[in-house]
Design an enzyme around this catalytic site. Sequence first.
Site, PDB file in Angstrom:
ATOM      1  N   HIS A  92       0.826  -1.209   0.000  1.00 51.24           N
ATOM      2  CA  HIS A  92       0.000   0.000   0.000  1.00 51.24           C
ATOM      3  C   HIS A  92       0.857   1.253   0.000  1.00 51.24           C
ATOM      4  O   HIS A  92       0.547   2.223  -0.700  1.00 51.24           O
ATOM      5  CB  HIS A  92      -0.931  -0.012   1.211  1.00 51.24           C
ATOM      6  CG  HIS A  92      -1.840  -1.192   1.234  1.00 51.24           C
ATOM      7  ND1 HIS A  92      -2.975  -1.263   0.475  1.00 51.24           N
ATOM      8  CD2 HIS A  92      -1.752  -2.382   1.890  1.00 51.24           C
ATOM      9  CE1 HIS A  92      -3.566  -2.437   0.669  1.00 51.24           C
ATOM     10  NE2 HIS A  92      -2.844  -3.128   1.520  1.00 51.24           N
ATOM     11  N   ASP A 127      -6.275   4.882   0.917  1.00 55.45           N
ATOM     12  CA  ASP A 127      -6.216   3.573   0.268  1.00 55.45           C
ATOM     13  C   ASP A 127      -7.357   2.710   0.794  1.00 55.45           C
ATOM     14  O   ASP A 127      -8.173   3.147   1.621  1.00 55.45           O
ATOM     15  CB  ASP A 127      -4.838   2.930   0.411  1.00 55.45           C
ATOM     16  CG  ASP A 127      -4.519   2.447   1.825  1.00 55.45           C
ATOM     17  OD1 ASP A 127      -5.451   2.263   2.635  1.00 55.45           O
ATOM     18  OD2 ASP A 127      -3.322   2.242   2.123  1.00 55.45           O
TER      19      ASP A 127
END
Length: 483
Positions: free
Chosen positions: A15, A113
């Site tokens: 991520h 995210d």
Amino acid sequence: MKPHVALLASPGMGHVIPVLELGKRLSTHHNLHVTVFVVACDNSLQQTSQLLNSTNHENLLDILLLRSGDISGLVDSDASIVTKILVMMRVSLSSLRSAISAMKCRPTALIVDLFGTEAMAVADEFNMLKYVFITTNAWYVATSIYAATVDKKVLDEHTNQKLPLKIPGCTPVRFEDTIEPLLYRNDAVFYWYIRLGMDMTTADGILVNTWEDLESKSLGALRDTKMLGRIAKAPVYPIGPLARPVGPPPVSRKDAVLDWLDKQPTESVIYVSFGSGGTLPAKQMIELAWGLEQSQQRFIWVVRPPSDHDASGSYLTADNGSAGFSDYLPDGFLKRTHNVGLVVPMWAPQAQILGHPSVGGFLSHCGWNSTLESIMNGVAMVAWPLYAEQKMNAAMLTEELRVAIRSKVWPSERTVERDEIEMMVRRIMVDKEGLAIRNRVKQMKNSAIKASSEGGSSYNSLSQVAVDCETSLQCLKAMAQGG
């Protein structure tokens, strides 16, 4: 004054890396002021800090670490990685809110995210635009949104009767390829996954790490109001590929890995790695070692201690365990293969390895970061998915895009034996089939470069997001003047 955008990255290299690359793209290509908040757990704090320093050496971004601290009292030790990350993100919300509140120039938009959707409430508090950045592909987005809105009977047929999940306008998801959260209907991770699909539809936009030519079918379905567009609601922006560029290698690793590659023939080496967190069972590691040896092909293998219980066992841990790695390899393996192979404990400079002309194949867990890095360097793959959405990624790579090959049964279902591993390595490295796959992936590399270049589809898509941020800033200015 430039529009100011804040990005929020959850723990884990899968991520953090694409979020940082997105921040760099917004800063360099679209002239935005970018602040990146990175949530980090204590176990991987050093590793995360090193990545941030190496990525931001040009000081393009303002980066703030949000330490999640000790969450052992909030979550069971045997909880899934997803559950632990969600708890870390929730604990960090107060720090995020305080940091934004203290800024003299507050951001006009917050991009989170997929683990950070709860933070969109913070964006609402500060009257900011809110976007979700999905660091994987559009097929995943389509699956998530559809699963969150479809009748329970459809999910029951998929998970209990093992029927394909038929998503309007998209390739169906076979049961054997399905994303892990759908398999655990009574677990908290299932309810998080359903909530994620619902949260995405409330955002001002969904940014996806893909591009038009790669996933025109899924992207079309997400935009079509007669298909998924009627429930997706938020506009979808394909802005990829966002992955680490091939830059200067870390000095400490250069002699051990890249100098070895310099001595090998062009496209003669297969790179073997299972991402920042992937681990194999002990028996599978033995079979993989024998398969590599029997193939008689050159290789670089990033080795981690085996885990018989958790395929993501190294996801949030620091790089330890490098000593004694030969203890879990076959007797004499290192000696017998020292002329053709290089075994690297725990970590290797993957972007530089995949960008090296001596590398011709990648045996990969099919995490989306690794997938994009492989495509962007024109490297064919052997698909070896372990967890999360990796089976979906692998199915796309092998059947739709045809830039990878796979074992007869996914490695998560049974041990892949040495003879099959030998065959797969030779297929991708020396057989005619491998040559055809390499040609296809090189064409895809050109498509990726075109999409990201000025005037390309992904460049233009991200430009629209930048324009929206600029418009929002002008509106805020006008409101302030009017008041």
